[in-house]
Write a protein that holds these residues in place. Structure first.
Motif, PDB file in Angstrom:
ATOM      1  N   GLY A 131      11.948 -10.225  36.060  1.00  0.00           N
ATOM      2  CA  GLY A 131      11.338  -9.947  34.330  1.00  0.00           C
ATOM      3  C   GLY A 131      10.970 -11.215  34.089  1.00  0.00           C
ATOM      4  N   SER A 132      10.369 -11.294  32.923  1.00  0.00           N
ATOM      5  CA  SER A 132      10.014 -12.475  31.964  1.00  0.00           C
ATOM      6  C   SER A 132       9.806 -12.129  30.625  1.00  0.00           C
ATOM      7  CB  SER A 132       8.746 -13.488  32.576  1.00  0.00           C
ATOM      8  OG  SER A 132       7.734 -12.712  32.414  1.00  0.00           O
ATOM      9  N   ALA A 133      10.132 -12.881  29.788  1.00  0.00           N
ATOM     10  CA  ALA A 133       9.530 -12.861  28.434  1.00  0.00           C
ATOM     11  C   ALA A 133       9.510 -14.242  27.514  1.00  0.00           C
ATOM     12  CB  ALA A 133      10.970 -12.264  27.881  1.00  0.00           C
ATOM     13  N   GLU A 134       8.393 -14.198  26.592  1.00  0.00           N
ATOM     14  CA  GLU A 134       8.355 -15.347  25.619  1.00  0.00           C
ATOM     15  C   GLU A 134       9.088 -15.046  24.476  1.00  0.00           C
ATOM     16  OE1 GLU A 134       4.211 -16.298  24.871  1.00  0.00           O
ATOM     17  OE2 GLU A 134       3.614 -16.338  27.180  1.00  0.00           O
ATOM     18  N   ILE A 135       9.744 -16.405  23.922  1.00  0.00           N
ATOM     19  CA  ILE A 135      10.443 -16.288  22.829  1.00  0.00           C
ATOM     20  C   ILE A 135       9.663 -17.323  21.922  1.00  0.00           C
ATOM     21  CG2 ILE A 135      12.551 -15.545  23.810  1.00  0.00           C
ATOM     22  CD1 ILE A 135      13.777 -18.412  23.394  1.00  0.00           C
ATOM     23  N   ARG A 136      10.140 -17.464  20.690  1.00  0.00           N
ATOM     24  CA  ARG A 136       9.567 -18.582  19.730  1.00  0.00           C
ATOM     25  C   ARG A 136      11.158 -19.200  19.223  1.00  0.00           C
ATOM     26  NH1 ARG A 136       5.055 -19.615  16.533  1.00  0.00           N
ATOM     27  NH2 ARG A 136       5.639 -20.530  14.672  1.00  0.00           N
ATOM     28  N   ALA A 137      11.461 -20.288  19.899  1.00  0.00           N
ATOM     29  CA  ALA A 137      12.668 -20.957  19.324  1.00  0.00           C
ATOM     30  C   ALA A 137      12.548 -22.096  18.197  1.00  0.00           C
ATOM     31  CB  ALA A 137      13.161 -21.679  20.518  1.00  0.00           C
ATOM     32  N   ALA A 138      13.729 -22.080  17.540  1.00  0.00           N
ATOM     33  CA  ALA A 138      13.801 -23.196  16.469  1.00  0.00           C
ATOM     34  C   ALA A 138      14.352 -24.261  17.237  1.00  0.00           C
ATOM     35  CB  ALA A 138      14.619 -22.898  15.502  1.00  0.00           C
ATOM     36  N   TRP A 139      13.457 -25.267  17.466  1.00  0.00           N
ATOM     37  CA  TRP A 139      13.805 -26.367  18.381  1.00  0.00           C
ATOM     38  C   TRP A 139      14.107 -27.581  17.367  1.00  0.00           C
ATOM     39  CZ3 TRP A 139       9.674 -30.296  20.721  1.00  0.00           C
ATOM     40  CH2 TRP A 139      10.438 -31.104  21.464  1.00  0.00           C
ATOM     41  N   LEU A 145      16.733 -34.760  13.419  1.00  0.00           N
ATOM     42  CA  LEU A 145      17.261 -33.503  12.933  1.00  0.00           C
ATOM     43  C   LEU A 145      16.078 -32.847  12.384  1.00  0.00           C
ATOM     44  CD1 LEU A 145      20.952 -33.790  11.720  1.00  0.00           C
ATOM     45  CD2 LEU A 145      20.014 -33.281  13.869  1.00  0.00           C
ATOM     46  N   THR A 146      14.930 -32.890  13.132  1.00  0.00           N
ATOM     47  CA  THR A 146      13.641 -32.083  12.495  1.00  0.00           C
ATOM     48  C   THR A 146      13.934 -30.919  13.367  1.00  0.00           C
ATOM     49  OG1 THR A 146      12.288 -33.188  14.277  1.00  0.00           O
ATOM     50  CG2 THR A 146      12.305 -34.172  11.974  1.00  0.00           C
ATOM     51  N   ILE A 147      13.250 -29.867  13.029  1.00  0.00           N
ATOM     52  CA  ILE A 147      13.219 -28.548  13.484  1.00  0.00           C
ATOM     53  C   ILE A 147      11.706 -28.021  13.499  1.00  0.00           C
ATOM     54  CG2 ILE A 147      14.062 -26.031  13.231  1.00  0.00           C
ATOM     55  CD1 ILE A 147      16.142 -26.849  11.474  1.00  0.00           C
ATOM     56  N   GLU A 148      11.383 -27.502  14.626  1.00  0.00           N
ATOM     57  CA  GLU A 148      10.001 -26.860  14.714  1.00  0.00           C
ATOM     58  C   GLU A 148       9.970 -25.868  15.789  1.00  0.00           C
ATOM     59  OE1 GLU A 148       7.764 -29.577  17.999  1.00  0.00           O
ATOM     60  OE2 GLU A 148       8.714 -30.992  16.274  1.00  0.00           O
ATOM     61  N   PRO A 149       9.178 -24.865  15.512  1.00  0.00           N
ATOM     62  CA  PRO A 149       9.045 -23.617  16.317  1.00  0.00           C
ATOM     63  C   PRO A 149       8.240 -24.079  17.620  1.00  0.00           C
ATOM     64  CG  PRO A 149       7.838 -23.211  14.269  1.00  0.00           C
ATOM     65  CD  PRO A 149       8.252 -24.838  14.129  1.00  0.00           C
ATOM     66  N   SER A 150       9.026 -23.623  18.734  1.00  0.00           N
ATOM     67  CA  SER A 150       8.691 -23.931  19.933  1.00  0.00           C
ATOM     68  C   SER A 150       8.523 -22.654  21.014  1.00  0.00           C
ATOM     69  CB  SER A 150       9.528 -24.932  20.683  1.00  0.00           C
ATOM     70  OG  SER A 150       9.560 -24.919  21.938  1.00  0.00           O
ATOM     71  N   VAL A 151       7.384 -22.199  21.208  1.00  0.00           N
ATOM     72  CA  VAL A 151       7.367 -21.178  22.184  1.00  0.00           C
ATOM     73  C   VAL A 151       7.771 -21.463  23.726  1.00  0.00           C
ATOM     74  CG1 VAL A 151       5.536 -19.267  23.229  1.00  0.00           C
ATOM     75  CG2 VAL A 151       5.241 -20.521  21.025  1.00  0.00           C
ATOM     76  N   LEU A 167       5.813 -23.659  26.603  1.00  0.00           N
ATOM     77  CA  LEU A 167       4.384 -23.600  26.749  1.00  0.00           C
ATOM     78  C   LEU A 167       3.725 -24.701  25.999  1.00  0.00           C
ATOM     79  CD1 LEU A 167       5.713 -20.758  27.327  1.00  0.00           C
ATOM     80  CD2 LEU A 167       3.682 -19.923  26.478  1.00  0.00           C
ATOM     81  N   ALA A 168       4.264 -25.456  25.111  1.00  0.00           N
ATOM     82  CA  ALA A 168       3.633 -26.617  24.457  1.00  0.00           C
ATOM     83  C   ALA A 168       3.524 -27.731  25.389  1.00  0.00           C
ATOM     84  CB  ALA A 168       4.243 -26.766  23.124  1.00  0.00           C
ATOM     85  N   SER A 169       4.538 -28.137  26.012  1.00  0.00           N
ATOM     86  CA  SER A 169       4.735 -29.160  26.599  1.00  0.00           C
ATOM     87  C   SER A 169       4.377 -29.060  28.251  1.00  0.00           C
ATOM     88  CB  SER A 169       6.177 -30.005  26.704  1.00  0.00           C
ATOM     89  OG  SER A 169       6.830 -29.284  27.338  1.00  0.00           O
ATOM     90  N   GLY A 170       4.593 -27.724  28.740  1.00  0.00           N
ATOM     91  CA  GLY A 170       4.230 -27.605  30.107  1.00  0.00           C
ATOM     92  C   GLY A 170       5.680 -27.806  30.950  1.00  0.00           C
ATOM     93  N   PHE A 171       6.971 -28.358  30.104  1.00  0.00           N
ATOM     94  CA  PHE A 171       7.989 -28.639  31.066  1.00  0.00           C
ATOM     95  C   PHE A 171       8.523 -27.163  31.685  1.00  0.00           C
ATOM     96  CE2 PHE A 171      12.640 -28.650  31.053  1.00  0.00           C
ATOM     97  CZ  PHE A 171      12.822 -29.612  31.696  1.00  0.00           C
TER      98      PHE A 171
END
Length: 202
Positions: A131-139, A145-151, A167-171
């Protein structure tokens, strides 16, 4: 950070991670069972931009693996900074006691300096193998100490092996975890080098 209540928690594990990516950090972590969830407290020591960096944090999760609170203190060069995040049962975030609408839709925190927060989506998603799932994390990025959404995408490859993708960086990295969902090997980045639990010899 506020003092913990030792009577309310049960010690499960103490461990050390080593950052194999650049051999620049070690992290000591204490894991406790707390009200059906986990309390994870970590202390990381390393280098950032050739300055000494120390980060101490404590997070608490609910029984379903979702975040209840996260507090941290960072010492970097001459600076000492603190951050407190909380997520209520309805999913609303606050930062340092004030609403944080910019984090709306984020399900999990992602500490950029530690592998510990990978355990929260692993436990919360509880995906079947395949199984797999996408999440939106507070990175949370360090040392700013910046915080940005990360899919991010999590895919369960085997009982204790997951594939993580930003998904943003491809890592992409495969992550081996223990029964608590905590990483034992984070491909090319972190590796557990010490592990102790109550009842273990020594």
């Amino acid at each position: 950070m506020t003092a913990s209540d030792p009577a309310a928690a049960q010690l499960l594990r103490r461990l050390v991670w080593r950052r194999v990516l650049d051999e620049g950090s070690l992290e000591f972590v204490e894991v406790e069972a707390l009200a059906g969830g986990l309390r994870i407290g970590g202390t990381l020591v390393g280098l950032e931009q050739d300055r000494p960096l120390a980060v101490a944090y404590r997070l608490e999760s609910r029984p379903d693996g979702s975040l209840r609170s996260l507090e941290l203190e960072q010492r970097w060069g001459a600076e000492t900074r603190r951050l407190a995040l909380a997520r209520d049962a309805a999913g609303a975030w606050s930062r340092d006691g004030s609403p944080a609408p910019e984090l709306a839709g984020c399900s999990d925190p992602d500490l950029g300096c530690s592998p510990s927060t990978n355990a929260l989506p692993v436990r919360r998603l509880a995906l079947p193998v395949g199984g797999s799932a996408e999440i939106r994390a507070a990175w949370i990025r360090f040392p700013g100490l910046t915080i940005e959404p990360s899919v991010q995408r999590y895919e369960r490859l085997a009982e204790r092996r997951w594939r993580y993708r930003s998904l943003a960086s491809g890592f992409v990295a495969e992550i081996e975890v223990d029964a608590l969902g905590l990483p034992t090997d984070y491909q090319g980045v972190w590796r557990r080098v010490a592990d102790w639990s109550p009842g273990a010899a020594g």
